[in-house]
Design a protein around this motif. Structure first.
Motif, PDB file in Angstrom:
ATOM      1  N   ASN A  22       0.825  -1.213   0.000  1.00 27.06           N
ATOM      2  CA  ASN A  22       0.000   0.000   0.000  1.00 27.06           C
ATOM      3  C   ASN A  22       0.865   1.272   0.000  1.00 27.06           C
ATOM      4  OD1 ASN A  22      -2.355  -1.497  -0.103  1.00 27.06           O
ATOM      5  ND2 ASN A  22      -2.648  -1.466   2.106  1.00 27.06           N
ATOM      6  N   GLU A  23       1.767   1.343  -0.969  1.00 26.29           N
ATOM      7  CA  GLU A  23       2.690   2.470  -1.094  1.00 26.29           C
ATOM      8  C   GLU A  23       2.339   3.382  -2.261  1.00 26.29           C
ATOM      9  OE1 GLU A  23       4.986   3.384   0.984  1.00 26.29           O
ATOM     10  OE2 GLU A  23       4.755   1.650   2.295  1.00 26.29           O
ATOM     11  N   GLU A  24       1.067   3.421  -2.616  1.00 32.48           N
ATOM     12  CA  GLU A  24       0.610   4.233  -3.740  1.00 32.48           C
ATOM     13  C   GLU A  24       1.131   5.671  -3.674  1.00 32.48           C
ATOM     14  OE1 GLU A  24      -3.655   4.563  -5.826  1.00 32.48           O
ATOM     15  OE2 GLU A  24      -3.650   5.147  -3.719  1.00 32.48           O
ATOM     16  N   GLY A  25       1.194   6.230  -2.488  1.00 34.92           N
ATOM     17  CA  GLY A  25       1.617   7.620  -2.336  1.00 34.92           C
ATOM     18  C   GLY A  25       3.119   7.838  -2.406  1.00 34.92           C
ATOM     19  N   GLN A  26       3.915   6.775  -2.340  1.00 36.38           N
ATOM     20  CA  GLN A  26       5.359   6.927  -2.287  1.00 36.38           C
ATOM     21  C   GLN A  26       6.132   6.159  -3.337  1.00 36.38           C
ATOM     22  OE1 GLN A  26       5.687   9.774  -0.198  1.00 36.38           O
ATOM     23  NE2 GLN A  26       7.644   8.786  -0.123  1.00 36.38           N
ATOM     24  N   ILE A  27       5.554   5.131  -3.925  1.00 39.94           N
ATOM     25  CA  ILE A  27       6.344   4.222  -4.753  1.00 39.94           C
ATOM     26  C   ILE A  27       6.933   4.902  -5.999  1.00 39.94           C
ATOM     27  CG2 ILE A  27       4.434   3.225  -6.095  1.00 39.94           C
ATOM     28  CD1 ILE A  27       7.434   1.293  -4.613  1.00 39.94           C
ATOM     29  N   ALA A  28       6.191   5.799  -6.617  1.00 42.53           N
ATOM     30  CA  ALA A  28       6.715   6.485  -7.806  1.00 42.53           C
ATOM     31  C   ALA A  28       7.944   7.321  -7.448  1.00 42.53           C
ATOM     32  CB  ALA A  28       5.642   7.350  -8.450  1.00 42.53           C
ATOM     33  N   ILE A  62       1.005   1.477 -10.477  1.00 42.56           N
ATOM     34  CA  ILE A  62       2.056   2.492 -10.591  1.00 42.56           C
ATOM     35  C   ILE A  62       3.378   1.818 -10.962  1.00 42.56           C
ATOM     36  CG2 ILE A  62       3.428   4.177  -9.306  1.00 42.56           C
ATOM     37  CD1 ILE A  62       0.781   4.753  -7.716  1.00 42.56           C
ATOM     38  N   VAL A  63       3.690   0.716 -10.291  1.00 45.26           N
ATOM     39  CA  VAL A  63       4.938   0.015 -10.566  1.00 45.26           C
ATOM     40  C   VAL A  63       4.944  -0.497 -11.997  1.00 45.26           C
ATOM     41  CG1 VAL A  63       6.326  -2.017  -9.970  1.00 45.26           C
ATOM     42  CG2 VAL A  63       5.363  -0.584  -8.153  1.00 45.26           C
ATOM     43  N   THR A  64       3.835  -1.058 -12.435  1.00 45.27           N
ATOM     44  CA  THR A  64       3.728  -1.555 -13.807  1.00 45.27           C
ATOM     45  C   THR A  64       3.927  -0.412 -14.800  1.00 45.27           C
ATOM     46  OG1 THR A  64       2.249  -3.327 -13.118  1.00 45.27           O
ATOM     47  CG2 THR A  64       2.221  -2.748 -15.448  1.00 45.27           C
ATOM     48  N   GLY A  65       3.390   0.748 -14.499  1.00 47.94           N
ATOM     49  CA  GLY A  65       3.545   1.907 -15.376  1.00 47.94           C
ATOM     50  C   GLY A  65       4.969   2.396 -15.467  1.00 47.94           C
ATOM     51  N   VAL A  66       5.720   2.248 -14.404  1.00 46.16           N
ATOM     52  CA  VAL A  66       7.118   2.663 -14.397  1.00 46.16           C
ATOM     53  C   VAL A  66       7.973   1.680 -15.173  1.00 46.16           C
ATOM     54  CG1 VAL A  66       9.150   3.018 -12.919  1.00 46.16           C
ATOM     55  CG2 VAL A  66       6.934   3.926 -12.224  1.00 46.16           C
ATOM     56  N   ALA A  67       7.632   0.421 -15.069  1.00 46.60           N
ATOM     57  CA  ALA A  67       8.411  -0.622 -15.758  1.00 46.60           C
ATOM     58  C   ALA A  67       8.229  -0.446 -17.230  1.00 46.60           C
ATOM     59  CB  ALA A  67       7.933  -2.009 -15.348  1.00 46.60           C
TER      60      ALA A  67
END
Length: 67
Positions: A22-28, A62-67
């Motif tokens: 649940n790191e939606e606010g920080q992972i990017a 978000i992680v998938t979008g960064v990859a």
């Protein structure tokens, strides 16, 4: 029964493991920070593994979008 040899593991100089729940606010921002540091180390073979431990928010997207 035929047996196949496993593929050889990629040869990385460094593996960075990022645990996420649940790191939606920080992972990017976290991944952008890692990317900034890695950009100063050209030529290194690096993998970044994000371990998403069942987040119920938008962390995975978000992680998938960064990859």
């Amino acid at each position: 029964m035929s047996s196949t040899s496993p593929s050889p593991a990629p040869d990385y100089d460094l593996t960075i493991v990022v645990p996420a729940f649940n790191e939606e606010g920080q992972i990017a921002a976290t991944l952008a920070s890692i990317q900034r540091v890695l950009s100063k180390c050209p030529g290194n073979r690096v993998e970044v593994l994000v371990i998403n431990d069942g987040s119920s928010d938008g962390t995975a997207g978000i992680v998938t979008g960064v990859a």
